[in-house]
Scaffold this active site. Structure first.
Site, PDB file in Angstrom:
ATOM      1  N   SER A 185       0.829  -1.191   0.000  1.00 34.12           N
ATOM      2  CA  SER A 185       0.000   0.000   0.000  1.00 34.12           C
ATOM      3  C   SER A 185       0.872   1.253   0.000  1.00 34.12           C
ATOM      4  O   SER A 185       1.983   1.260   0.539  1.00 34.12           O
ATOM      5  CB  SER A 185      -0.902   0.009   1.244  1.00 34.12           C
TER       6      SER A 185
ATOM      7  N   ALA B 214      -7.321   8.403  -4.539  1.00 34.66           N
ATOM      8  CA  ALA B 214      -6.788   7.372  -5.440  1.00 34.66           C
ATOM      9  C   ALA B 214      -7.813   7.062  -6.523  1.00 34.66           C
ATOM     10  O   ALA B 214      -9.004   7.339  -6.364  1.00 34.66           O
ATOM     11  CB  ALA B 214      -6.438   6.105  -4.655  1.00 34.66           C
TER      12      ALA B 214
ATOM     13  N   ASP C 153     -14.010  -2.189   3.016  1.00 37.71           N
ATOM     14  CA  ASP C 153     -13.732  -0.781   3.242  1.00 37.71           C
ATOM     15  C   ASP C 153     -14.489   0.075   2.228  1.00 37.71           C
ATOM     16  O   ASP C 153     -14.610  -0.286   1.057  1.00 37.71           O
ATOM     17  CB  ASP C 153     -12.225  -0.545   3.099  1.00 37.71           C
TER      18      ASP C 153
ATOM     19  N   LYS D 229     -19.587   2.011   0.171  1.00 38.53           N
ATOM     20  CA  LYS D 229     -20.462   2.900  -0.594  1.00 38.53           C
ATOM     21  C   LYS D 229     -19.856   3.271  -1.942  1.00 38.53           C
ATOM     22  O   LYS D 229     -20.501   3.907  -2.764  1.00 38.53           O
ATOM     23  CB  LYS D 229     -20.715   4.188   0.187  1.00 38.53           C
TER      24      LYS D 229
ATOM     25  N   GLU E 273     -18.552  -1.453   5.411  1.00 34.99           N
ATOM     26  CA  GLU E 273     -18.483  -0.127   6.014  1.00 34.99           C
ATOM     27  C   GLU E 273     -19.315   0.825   5.159  1.00 34.99           C
ATOM     28  O   GLU E 273     -18.911   1.221   4.071  1.00 34.99           O
ATOM     29  CB  GLU E 273     -17.024   0.360   6.077  1.00 34.99           C
TER      30      GLU E 273
ATOM     31  N   SER F 276     -23.575  10.487   7.236  1.00 34.70           N
ATOM     32  CA  SER F 276     -23.996  11.408   8.289  1.00 34.70           C
ATOM     33  C   SER F 276     -25.421  11.078   8.710  1.00 34.70           C
ATOM     34  O   SER F 276     -26.267  10.729   7.880  1.00 34.70           O
ATOM     35  CB  SER F 276     -23.919  12.847   7.783  1.00 34.70           C
TER      36      SER F 276
ATOM     37  N   HIS G 134     -10.799   1.920  14.265  1.00 29.44           N
ATOM     38  CA  HIS G 134      -9.566   2.643  13.961  1.00 29.44           C
ATOM     39  C   HIS G 134      -9.812   4.024  13.380  1.00 29.44           C
ATOM     40  O   HIS G 134      -8.917   4.881  13.415  1.00 29.44           O
ATOM     41  CB  HIS G 134      -8.722   1.823  12.975  1.00 29.44           C
ATOM     42  N   ASP G 135     -11.006   4.256  12.839  1.00 27.67           N
ATOM     43  CA  ASP G 135     -11.359   5.567  12.290  1.00 27.67           C
ATOM     44  C   ASP G 135     -12.051   6.443  13.324  1.00 27.67           C
ATOM     45  O   ASP G 135     -11.664   7.592  13.541  1.00 27.67           O
ATOM     46  CB  ASP G 135     -12.291   5.418  11.081  1.00 27.67           C
TER      47      ASP G 135
ATOM     48  N   TYR H   4     -29.614   5.245  39.864  1.00 27.45           N
ATOM     49  CA  TYR H   4     -29.335   4.001  40.587  1.00 27.45           C
ATOM     50  C   TYR H   4     -30.581   3.142  40.742  1.00 27.45           C
ATOM     51  O   TYR H   4     -30.549   1.930  40.503  1.00 27.45           O
ATOM     52  CB  TYR H   4     -28.743   4.323  41.968  1.00 27.45           C
TER      53      TYR H   4
ATOM     54  N   VAL I 213     -25.338 -10.248  37.776  1.00 27.54           N
ATOM     55  CA  VAL I 213     -24.151 -11.017  37.407  1.00 27.54           C
ATOM     56  C   VAL I 213     -23.004 -10.149  36.908  1.00 27.54           C
ATOM     57  O   VAL I 213     -21.894 -10.637  36.712  1.00 27.54           O
ATOM     58  CB  VAL I 213     -24.496 -12.092  36.346  1.00 27.54           C
ATOM     59  N   ALA I 214     -23.265  -8.876  36.692  1.00 28.98           N
ATOM     60  CA  ALA I 214     -22.191  -7.961  36.286  1.00 28.98           C
ATOM     61  C   ALA I 214     -22.631  -6.540  36.600  1.00 28.98           C
ATOM     62  O   ALA I 214     -23.817  -6.213  36.504  1.00 28.98           O
ATOM     63  CB  ALA I 214     -21.881  -8.086  34.794  1.00 28.98           C
TER      64      ALA I 214
END
Length: 449
Positions: free
Chosen positions: A97, A198, A231, A234, A256, A260, A334-335, A424, A437-438
């Site tokens: 790349s 690109a 990736d 669209k 992906e 908006s 990551h974006d 609460y 449980v959590a």
């Protein structure tokens, strides 16, 4: 060995006592701690409940810069990732790349030039994940491509495949006609959105289709990948996507499709999720989509706007409310997060997000940063274990019991109840016959006894 548990239900740190409530109760008391399925010899019993998928993004925006080689680093972490009941791992773009992160690919077959490591390291990594029963997704970037040389016009429009045998060696004819910066005018009009950095590839060209299909098939049958993350999906039509899926036959695909959402709290999410739904229906087969609608709604909702999580029909507001089996839910990637931070989830509320997606329909995705770098692995593993033990699936049912400013409560498949928000007191919404449980900062999960 679990001997007790800490239940943190307040809005601030322990230093704020007595402004919030900490309850510490022994394991055998009324409030039980949930034991992680990987402890105490429960492995086979819990695996029997596994009918769903859980994705893990195995990199961030800085991973390509790791001097040890990211593939090697990740291979050493496979056992810890497996502890989170993960079924699929999303790996970075594998090819040569122009950008170190891999999102400006050129020579598709050239895997040794990846900044994440060598082809041999990649193959060993995939083998390690497969040995832990985890399938691997390649980050497939085929909307656009960077050229190796200039053509006779002086334009960067001559592509090389990386094999030296002519495969994926293309000219300007392979570029969309309306990408006028690079095209020679002989290609077809782009079937999707344009991409400035690109050349946009002409996916209506028969040779392009065949040679990309051959490469995608090679990733599966030779390299060992099981599926794809698409990736910038669209950038080409769903008909094009469907064709690649039908010909290359991946086991799993997630696209992906990021748009908006707009500012209207009701109409914005509705139109947004309909676009995602149209994409997965158009792509067909095993295609799913990242549920950007749920992400957007959820990260606004946790700021004391939890009413957003219920649509006018009483369903979850994201894609999981209309096509849950096709929705891949996530908190950040990551974006949106990492060092790019284009659309980050509120950092102090990330575990509320995981409590939601790991107990709700859809296919949840865990982000590397949260699991490892943020130190949230223990809490995430606990929630993932609850999901698996109770066989929560992509198509599980949700009954929203409350969606108010500061409290959201939902019952999933009649077996699990999740509460998020700063309030609460659940107001009697937790019936008898359920045990906690959590729990963590502004979230709690109960399980049917």
């Amino acid at each position: 060995m679990v001997t007790g548990c800490l239940v943190w239900l307040g809005p601030s740190s322990p230093s704020s006592l007595p402004a919030f409530l900490i309850i510490v109760i022994a394991f055998n008391a009324t409030l039980h701690c949930y034991k992680n399925p990987t402890e105490g010899g429960q492995e086979e019993q819990i695996r029997a409940f596994s009918h769903a998928q859980l994705l893990f993004q195995g990199f961030n925006w800085q991973s390509s810069k790791n001097t040890q080689g990211w593939y090697r680093v990740l291979k050493n972490l496979v056992p810890q990732i497996a502890e989170a009941r993960v079924t699929h791992v999303w790996l970075p773009p594998p090819s040569q790349s122009a950008s170190p992160e891999g999102y400006l690919p050129g020579r598709y077959y050239e895997l040794d030039s990846s900044k994440y490591g060598s082809e041999g390291d990649l193959r060993e990594l995939i083998k390690a994940f497969h040995a832990s029963n985890i399938k691997c997704l390649a980050d497939v970037v085929i909307n656009h491509r960077t050229a190796a040389k200039k053509d006779g016009r002086g334009v960067w429009a001559l592509f090389e495949g990386g094999k030296g045998d002519g495969r994926l060696d293309w000219g300007a004819w392979s570029i969309c006609k309306d990408d006028t910066q690079y095209s020679d005018g002989s290609g077809n009009v782009d079937t999707g959105d344009g991409y400035g950095p690109a050349p946009d590839i002409d996916h209506l060209n028969q040779r392009v289709q065949k040679e990309l299909t051959d490469w995608l098939t090679w990733l599966k049958t030779d390299v060992g990948f099981d599926g794809w993350r698409l990736d910038f999906a669209k950038g080409y039509s769903t008909e094009v996507t469907r064709g690649y899926i039908q010909r290359a036959q991946p086991e799993f695909v997630v696209g992906e499709v990021w748009s908006s959402m707009g500012s209207d709290p009701v109409q914005g999410p509705e139109a947004h999720r309909r676009e995602l739904d149209n994409w997965v229906r158009g792509a067909g087969g095993v295609a799913t989509a990242f549920d950007f609608t749920t992400k957007g709604v959820l990260q606004s909702a946790v700021k004391d706007e939890l009413w957003r999580l219920k649509d006018p029909q009483g369903r979850p507001s994201g894609l999981i409310g209309i096509s849950p089996e096709k929705a891949v839910t996530f908190i950040d990637n990551h974006d949106t997060g990492s060092t790019q931070n284009y659309w980050p989830f509120p950092g102090d509320k990330v575990m509320q997000g995981y409590a939601y997606i790991l107990t709700h329909p859809g296919i949840p995705s865990i982000f590397y940063d949260h699991y490892f770098d943020w130190g949230l692995g223990k809490e995430i593993k606990l929630l993932a274990g609850i999901r698996e033990k109770n066989a929560i699936k992509p198509g599980s049912t949700v009954e929203i019991l409350a969606a108010e400013k500061d409290m959201y409560v939902a019952r999933i498949d009649g077996k699990v109840i999740t509460k998020i928000g700063s309030r609460y007191d659940a107001g009697g919404l937790i019936p008898s016959g359920f045990r906690m449980v959590a729990a963590g900062k502004d979230y709690a999960v109960w399980e049917k006894i």
